[in-house]
Design an enzyme around this catalytic site. Structure first.
Site, short mmCIF file in Angstrom:
data_model
loop_
_atom_site.label_atom_id
_atom_site.label_comp_id
_atom_site.label_asym_id
_atom_site.label_seq_id
_atom_site.Cartn_x
_atom_site.Cartn_y
_atom_site.Cartn_z
N ASP A 298 0.84 -1.21 0.00
CA ASP A 298 0.00 0.00 0.00
C ASP A 298 0.87 1.25 0.00
O ASP A 298 1.99 1.26 0.52
CB ASP A 298 -0.96 0.02 1.21
N GLU B 78 -0.04 -1.18 5.73
CA GLU B 78 0.98 -0.69 6.66
C GLU B 78 0.75 0.77 7.00
O GLU B 78 0.90 1.21 8.13
CB GLU B 78 2.39 -0.88 6.08
#
Lengths: 422, 422
Positions: free
Chosen positions: B103, B168
């Site tokens: 991400d 994350e």
């Protein structure tokens, strides 16, 4: 004259319930900006009952926007009429404009109201609701005074021009429209909520927006950025120093008992967009108080010049100057000598009714008075029954006996000012 | 062993163009939270090419939300798969998890980008785009290392578990899901953008929200109110003092060169709703840095206790205490002794490839490492090729030669750590 005054005062005292009923109906119409017509309809109905000559019109936005004193957040005044009623005198006396605004500020967070903001509940001596004090109660005093004079069959020499205007809360477009339409008189009385004090001088104000820059960085290495919040604290202190300087030089005796005669208020602060980032932009919005005898242009110039000195407080501002914008509302200051016959006539009749001298002060806020003073050159006085502190607050209220007392004072003042045809 | 290391390094150097091409394809997929699947598809394709055993699954929100360490702004992870690939060793060596997140944070204001955020333009030694440094470049180093070992026909003793995880940037739900799924190893390496520094210790962080109360009044009589902005300045100073206290007691040598090891960042400030009113409410949001060896619960307790002392700075807060809320994201701190074999093995291979000693520091931000250390009890080290300062910024980039160099170091480290079957 004494006899006339007795008659109108008796009439008002005998009809105070009708006055309360009128105020209650006015409060029940939520006349926030853009939604004034139903409250104006009640005013119109009442003025028609009194047999007055009416002028009802929607101000022209296109015409107004060319005027240098025009400010408004709106783009049209369709369905937002101004109402003016004239009681013609015989022509040989002084005339007076009685000006009240019909618009109210929004009720805000309804959770904080104990009373319904638009029911007009009466409890003891108080009538509650948005606009009760600011300033439908004051306008009701005006109408009660007018009605008493008419009902007692008194013929005045000078004209009375009653105005129920829109848009005072957003900077006065309604009163400006009435001035442009040509209404003039030898004086203006505005019953804003002064809590029965007489305000011959009114503070002006403008809204400003300050944009403060920083430099972004990750919050974990915040020392690599420059926080716009921390820079804003320096800006706020800088503003505070200007407020000190401006207030220290005010000699006006009417402001003697006021802690900060012309405050600079920071009302909004918004900046940053992520908890973990150093904010690189912050916007402050506030209100800049302008002294009654000060010119708006001089006041704004002083503010702008002062900000040029900000880099002395912090060199950051040399390359990242604060952006200054004047936006939104603006109220022109107004000033009348305490010795002016308009102030004196009101003062005498206050003393007659109350049996004691009034408190004379300068207003802590702007009113439409500044427009009448500065554009129409009409002496203006601000005096009304509303509770100053209750304005714009939840559980706004007016004390009914003060509304009645103000009606008596204003009626007696009208007799003196306009003169009575024997 | 020297020979094996030479082979993998030669392979990596000979295939750096393929590595750049892989990174470019990854950057071209805008894998912001909720939109990770197309970037994961590229990872999957590459891992399949390498002949690895794959585990692809969408984490179960319902299962995760019961976990005490779970935080996420999302309500579902449908269509947001985690990808894990295992290279089985012979079973007699130490295993290592290689963990990279897929991400990326949003590109922000696109006007500020000179390069397109999702094209992956290469100019000289740099590849530009969102995620290039944080941390698709780091993940590419991992894959290049893996590929080199496989292509050179080296058989390892311990397992390598490559993980490409989601979430994350919002607090680690992807890595938490991998831990809950049962993936364990003798160590974890996370190639976050450390700019080739080795971070055995990682700072944790939490987001807080402070609600500061004032008392409303008209701006013209601001002395009758209490400004939530002015009270917030006292709050900010109070926070600054706590930051000083917390940082002064940090003895950690790895933080020696860091001006503020565990900062408290105020990232947002919002309050007031009218320029002419004294603001009665202000909200501050920020990030609270937590030292690598500190427990989250102790850190939040210290913060809350510190606020009980705020009334010593200003009695206003006695009856109007600041509300404290912990909200949104949270990163658990992590800590590994510098002497730990995992750190030492990485350090030796850094020196082998670079010809000089690495810089060892503690991270200024949180990573998924805290979850591996605290929940899974796995020693974790953070080391990656990305440019720290470019993360989350416009024109994010990575230096290609560092990505290649990191791949060589990691490949050599894997040989030492897992052991080679002769």
């Amino acid at each position: 004259m004494e006899q006339y005054k007795k008659s109108v005062r008796s009439y008002i005292q005998a009809h105070q319930l009708q006055g309360v009923r009128l105020l209650k109906r006015l409060v029940q119409e939520k006349s926030v900006s853009g939604n004034e017509s139903s409250a104006q309809a009640i005013v119109i109905e009442k003025l028609r009952e009194l047999g007055l000559q009416l002028d009802i019109w929607e101000p022209s936005f296109r015409e107004l926007e060319r005027h240098p004193y025009f400010v408004s957040p709106r783009s049209s005044f369709l369905d937002s009429p101004n109402v003016v009623a004239v009681l013609k005198g015989s022509g040989r006396g002084r005339s007076l404009i009685l000006n009240g605004h019909i618009d109210v500020v929004p009720e805000g967070d309804e959770q904080q109201w104990k009373y319904h903001p638009y029911k007009g509940d009466v409890e003891g001596n108080r009538l509650y609701g948005r606009g009760a004090t600011d300033m439908k109660g004051g306008s009701t005093s005006l109408i009660m005074a007018l009605e008493a004079i008419i009902a007692c069959g008194i013929r005045l020499k000078g004209d009375i021009c009653f105005q129920s205007v829109i848009e005072e809360e957003s900077g006065g477009a309604g009163s400006l429209a009435a001035i442009i339409r040509g209404y003039k008189a030898d004086g203006v009385l505005i019953p804003e909520p002064t809590n029965m004090k007489i305000f011959p001088k009114q503070q002006g104000s403008l809204w400003f927006r300050l944009t403060v820059k920083g430099q972004s960085a990750h919050g974990g290495t915040r020392y690599e950025g420059v926080s716009a919040i921390e820079k804003s604290i320096i800006v706020i202190e800088h503003v505070r120093r200007l407020e000190n300087i401006r207030n220290e030089r005010i000699q006006e005796p009417l402001y003697q008992s006021i802690p900060i005669p012309v405050p600079i208020n920071i009302g909004r602060m918004t900046g940053g967009n992520w908890p973990s980032s150093v904010p690189d932009l912050l916007v402050l919005e506030g209100r800049y108080g302008v002294a009654p005898d000060e010119k708006l242009a001089e006041a704004t110039q002083e503010f702008e010049n002062w900000f040029r000195k900000l880099c002395e407080a912090d060199a950051w501002f040399l390359e990242h100057p604060v952006e200054i914008e004047w936006f939104g509302a603006r109220w022109v200051p107004g000033s009348l000598a305490e010795e002016h016959p308009l102030a004196q006539t009101l003062k005498q009749n206050f003393t007659l009714v109350r049996g004691e001298e009034p408190i004379i002060e300068a207003s802590p806020w702007g009113t439409d008075g500044g427009l009448f003073t500065n554009i129409a050159n009409i002496p203006t006085i601000v005096f009304g029954p509303g509770e100053t502190k209750a304005a714009h607050q939840h559980d706004e209220y007016i004390e009914i006996d003060k509304m009645v007392e103000a009606a008596e004072m204003i009626a007696c003042m009208l007799l003196d000012w306009c003169g009575v045809e024997e």
